[in-house]
Design an enzyme around this catalytic site. Structure first.
Site, PDB file in Angstrom:
ATOM      1  N   ASP A   4       0.856  -1.182   0.000  1.00 10.16           N
ATOM      2  CA  ASP A   4       0.000   0.000   0.000  1.00 10.16           C
ATOM      3  C   ASP A   4       0.891   1.230   0.000  1.00 10.16           C
ATOM      4  OD1 ASP A   4      -2.383  -1.414   0.027  1.00 10.16           O
ATOM      5  OD2 ASP A   4      -2.503  -1.458   2.212  1.00 10.16           O
ATOM      6  N   ASP A  59      -7.068  -1.366  -4.470  1.00 11.50           N
ATOM      7  CA  ASP A  59      -8.092  -0.971  -3.496  1.00 11.50           C
ATOM      8  C   ASP A  59      -9.006   0.107  -4.074  1.00 11.50           C
ATOM      9  OD1 ASP A  59      -6.964  -2.714  -1.639  1.00 11.50           O
ATOM     10  OD2 ASP A  59      -5.670  -1.165  -0.788  1.00 11.50           O
TER      11      ASP A  59
END
Length: 197
Positions: A153, A171
């Site tokens: 991330d 995401d």
């Protein structure tokens, strides 16, 4: 008495089946629709490729837990490793075989999404595009879990001391896809087939 091998009588000229060249209803084969259209396949593939490229660039250029300021006081690129679900959920949790459990959950979700996508009609475009985004994002994160045991991330959106959960392209695609599916469910963007009178 009619012989068993006798040919069926011809259809009258006014019969709608005659106009289409189709046979009697019992002889018609069920329509088979592909699971995803070529456009949806391209969308899924694009999400996976862009997601993997951005993660590779982040891993190659930003040391773990370091950040690169994009927009001061609003957006940073921060290299973090997420062993949990999307947006860092369950990242802090630690339990036996966590990586295998997360891969199993992601795989089951992919199967469920694929089955649901198969039920959608061609006119439910928002849902079909939304599910293509969700599948692309899910595949992108699943690749990371299967290879490395974690997901990279890097998008850190914040205001002052308040930070949103770090996320990635996959995401973002999953979130946008879910929004499109919800919009379809409430009737926005739905095309109703017209019925002849």
């Amino acid at each position: 008495m009619i012989p068993d091998d006798a040919a069926p009588p011809p259809l009258p000229d006014g019969d709608p089946l005659a106009a289409t060249g189709a046979g009697p209803p019992e002889l018609l084969l069920p329509e088979h629709r592909p699971l995803v259209s070529p456009l949806e396949v391209i969308g899924i593939g694009t999400i996976v490729v862009v997601d993997q490229i951005t993660k590779f660039v982040v891993k190659s250029t930003i040391p773990l837990y370091s950040k690169h300021v994009i927009i001061p006081n609003l957006l940073d690129f921060t290299h973090v490793q997420n062993t949990g679900a999307a947006f860092g959920l369950l990242n802090a949790a630690d339990f036996p075989y966590k990586s295998a459990v997360m891969i199993g959950i992601a795989t089951l979700a992919l199967v469920a999404i694929s089955i649901y996508a198969r039920q959608l009609g061609a006119h439910e475009r928002l849902s079909r595009y939304g599910l293509a985004l969700i599948l692309g994002g899910a595949f992108g994160n699943l690749i990371d879990r299967a290879i490395a045991g974690y997901v990279v991330d890097f998008v850190d959106v914040y205001w002052g001391e308040a930070h949103f959960w770090a996320f990635n392209v996959a995401d973002a695609a999953i979130t946008l896809g879910a929004i499109l599916v919800l919009l379809e469910m409430v009737g926005i963007g739905r095309r109703h087939a017209s019925h002849p009178v």
